[in-house]
Design an enzyme around this catalytic site. Structure first.
Site, short mmCIF file in Angstrom:
data_model
loop_
_atom_site.label_atom_id
_atom_site.label_comp_id
_atom_site.label_asym_id
_atom_site.label_seq_id
_atom_site.Cartn_x
_atom_site.Cartn_y
_atom_site.Cartn_z
CG ASP A 1 6.35 17.36 -10.36
OD1 ASP A 1 7.19 16.78 -9.64
OD2 ASP A 1 5.43 18.07 -9.91
CG HIS B 1 18.22 10.79 26.71
ND1 HIS B 1 17.10 10.05 26.41
CD2 HIS B 1 18.06 11.24 27.98
CE1 HIS B 1 16.30 10.04 27.46
NE2 HIS B 1 16.85 10.76 28.43
P1 FAD Z 1 7.58 22.83 -11.12
O1 FAD Z 1 7.86 23.24 -9.74
O2 FAD Z 1 6.21 22.40 -11.49
O3 FAD Z 1 8.03 24.03 -12.05
C1 FAD Z 1 7.87 24.01 -13.42
C2 FAD Z 1 7.96 25.42 -13.93
O4 FAD Z 1 8.02 25.37 -15.35
C3 FAD Z 1 6.75 26.27 -13.58
O5 FAD Z 1 7.14 27.50 -13.03
C4 FAD Z 1 6.04 26.45 -14.92
O6 FAD Z 1 5.35 27.68 -15.02
C5 FAD Z 1 7.24 26.43 -15.86
N1 FAD Z 1 6.89 26.13 -17.26
C6 FAD Z 1 5.96 25.27 -17.73
N2 FAD Z 1 5.95 25.31 -19.09
C7 FAD Z 1 6.90 26.21 -19.48
C8 FAD Z 1 7.37 26.68 -20.74
N3 FAD Z 1 6.89 26.25 -21.88
N4 FAD Z 1 8.36 27.60 -20.73
C9 FAD Z 1 8.89 28.06 -19.57
N5 FAD Z 1 8.47 27.64 -18.37
C10 FAD Z 1 7.50 26.73 -18.31
N6 FAD Z 1 6.85 18.47 -2.99
C11 FAD Z 1 7.67 18.20 -1.97
O7 FAD Z 1 8.74 17.64 -2.17
N7 FAD Z 1 7.35 18.58 -0.68
C12 FAD Z 1 6.19 19.19 -0.39
O8 FAD Z 1 5.93 19.51 0.77
C13 FAD Z 1 5.29 19.46 -1.45
N8 FAD Z 1 4.13 20.10 -1.21
C14 FAD Z 1 3.30 20.39 -2.25
C15 FAD Z 1 2.11 21.04 -1.98
C16 FAD Z 1 1.25 21.36 -3.01
C17 FAD Z 1 -0.05 22.07 -2.72
C18 FAD Z 1 1.61 21.04 -4.36
C19 FAD Z 1 0.71 21.41 -5.50
C20 FAD Z 1 2.79 20.40 -4.63
C21 FAD Z 1 3.65 20.06 -3.58
N9 FAD Z 1 4.84 19.38 -3.80
C22 FAD Z 1 5.67 19.09 -2.76
C23 FAD Z 1 5.24 18.94 -5.16
C24 FAD Z 1 6.28 19.89 -5.75
O9 FAD Z 1 5.74 21.18 -5.80
C25 FAD Z 1 6.70 19.42 -7.12
O10 FAD Z 1 7.13 18.09 -7.07
C26 FAD Z 1 7.85 20.27 -7.65
O11 FAD Z 1 7.47 21.62 -7.72
C27 FAD Z 1 8.30 19.79 -9.02
O12 FAD Z 1 9.34 20.58 -9.46
P2 FAD Z 1 9.67 20.76 -11.00
O13 FAD Z 1 10.96 21.50 -11.04
O14 FAD Z 1 9.58 19.48 -11.70
O15 FAD Z 1 8.51 21.65 -11.62
#
Ligand code: FAD
Length: 471
Positions: free
Chosen positions: A312, A444
């Protein structure tokens, strides 16, 4: 001296933990840092998983109500909220605990804490109140995103919720206003409406799910008319005031007459903001664009050659599977393998009832880019499996290159669309033509046959939907 590469991954969401696991599997010494007790990130703790567990229950409630059309009547369900909440929490605990085990099996160092950059190879890690500096050869930034706010609702409270608070399922409000008709707003709205809330969705643009093809959204829009109390399109929230007895909301635009209404709770679902500040990135050459996303190349390398960024924090689409794929690319590149992030199709799924899913090129996008395409649409009214499921309002569509007949995109609205869309991803990545899909025997009676028949339809040869090709 050991020549094993030392790699740190900041953030243990689906991007970070996938990158860390891959790096460990490829023989690197890996440290994964995240504030939670186990890996999982937003997706497992506050996003994909808890929302899908609750949507499963919502689907069950809605389908049992629908069963009266098939001669089976159930009494109105009684919801034990404590039990439902603890079941949802158990699902999360089981999965995140499993990721903890997988980290141990791979012998990676998991640190419950946070990390900031001192320079391009040094991280200051804060864990258990202690700050220590650590050196790494490579660092993967996977800090994800957080819910966005709007100026009139800067603070989240127990009445003005973000998605995380709404997933905590504190209670079932009588009247819920969802601000934002994107996938998070619609999924959470579906959950609360199924559990008994009167849900109103307000959306600034002229349709739900902005960006998705309108023919797919139409199928959902019809159904949500019954599920939700109201859907206010082309309407903007101009003010929110928390009072003792609720939240007073003012509207502007098409449905401004609803102004001054009181809601028990408001869910703000207006998008997500990348976590790219407060990380000490100014101590490195890593660049951030004007929307706050970390800039990366195809290998997910930032402007600082030994630092990578994934998920993200690097930009749209903000989806878990995109983050995971990027994480695996970054780990492979660090291991010296030839790898790049160059997907032809990233699936997007809205887990509403019915589900909406698409991948590759959409019609909206094709129009914007002036692409010459052919579109075939197969109505589920012509599918035996859809009829047996009482789901005949669905649709499957293919977007085809007009010159080569290559599949460029697929869209599905209907039951199980999220599972079906994977065939589209594979077809696009393997450069399949519509004819290839039509010639592949589909089982099917299944909804997957609608994909084969959509391809046949392009040549006027669908068995169950007679639309001869114009001579
Ligand atoms: P994240 O999952 O955001 O994880 C980042 C992590 O980094 C977190 O744990 C955070 O605490 C940690 N962090 C931040 N700063 C620091 C730091 N300085 N030091 C150490 N750790 C840190 N996506 C889908 O594909 N399918 C779905 O069905 C879906 N449903 C969703 C429903 C909801 C309600 C929400 C909010 C999101 C949904 N998403 C879905 C989106 C999905 O959750 C994100 O795209 C995904 O989690 C991104 O992954 P990521 O690894 O980039 O980061």
């Amino acid at each position: 001296m050991s020549d094993t590469k030392k790699v740190a991954v900041i953030g243990a969401g689906p991007g970070g933990y996938a990158a860390a696991f891959m790096a460990a599997d490829l023989g690197m010494s890996v440290t994964l840092i995240d504030p939670e007790v186990n890996p999982g990130g937003v997706c497992l703790y506050y996003g994909c998983i808890p929302s899908k567990a609750l949507l499963h229950v919502a689907g069950l409630i809605n389908e049992s109500a629908e069963a009266k059309n098939w001669g089976v009547t159930f009494t109105k369900p009684k919801v034990n909220l404590d039990k439902l909440r603890s079941w949802k929490n158990d699902v999360v605990l089981k999965l995140t605990g499993g990721l903890g085990q997988l980290s141990k099996q791979r012998k990676l160092t998991y640190i419950k804490g946070t990390a900031t950059f001192v320079d391009n190879t040094t991280l200051e890690i804060t864990s258990g109140g202690k700050k220590t500096n650590h050196q790494f050869d490579n660092i993967i930034l996977a800090t994800g995103s957080r819910p966005a706010t709007i100026p009139i609702a800067q603070k989240f409270t127990s009445r003005i919720m973000d998605s995380t608070r709404s997933l905590a399922l504190k209670d079932i409000p009588n009247k819920l206003l969802v601000i934002g008709g994107g996938y998070i707003g619609l999924e959470m709205g579906t959950i609360y409406a199924s559990l008994g809330s009167k849900v109103t969705v307000v959306e600034m643009t002229d349709g739900l799910l902005p960006g998705a093809d309108r023919d797919l959204v139409k199928v959902l829009s019809k159904r949500v008319e019954n599920l939700f109390e109201a859907v206010l399109l082309e309407t903007k929230v101009s003010d929110i005031k928390e009072q003792k007895n609720g939240v007073k909301v003012e509207f502007e635009g098409k449905h401004a007459k609803n102004a001054g209404k009181l809601y028990d709770r408001v869910l703000l679902a207006v998008g997500r903001t990348p976590n790219s500040t407060g990380l000490g990135l100014e101590n490195t050459k890593v660049k951030i664009n004007d929307r706050g996303f970390v800039q990366v190349d195809e290998q997910r390398r930032t402007d600082e050659p030994n630092i990578f960024a994934i998920g993200d924090v690097t930009g749209e689409p903000m989806l878990a599977h995109k983050a995971t794929h990027e994480g695996r690319v970054a780990a492979s590149v660090i291991a010296g393998k030839t790898a790049a992030y160059e997907p032809k199709a990233i699936p997007a799924i809205v887990f509403t009832d019915p589900e909406i899913a698409w991948c590759g090129l959409t019609e909206v996008q094709a129009k914007k880019e002036n692409r010459t395409i052919k579109v075939a649409r197969f109505p589920w009214a012509a599918s035996g499996r859809a009829a047996s499921l009482g789901q005949t309002d669905g649709v499957t569509k293919l977007i085809i290159d007009a010159d080569t007949d290559r599949v460029l995109g697929m869209g599905i609205a209907g039951h199980g669309a999220g599972e079906l869309i994977a065939e589209g991803v594979l077809a696009i990545e393997m450069a399949a033509t519509a004819e290839d899909i039509g010639l592949s025997i589909h089982p099917h009676p299944t909804l997957s046959e609608t994909i084969m028949e959509t391809a046949d339809l392009l040549y006027g040869l669908s068995t169950h939907y007679h639309r001869p090709q114009k001579k």
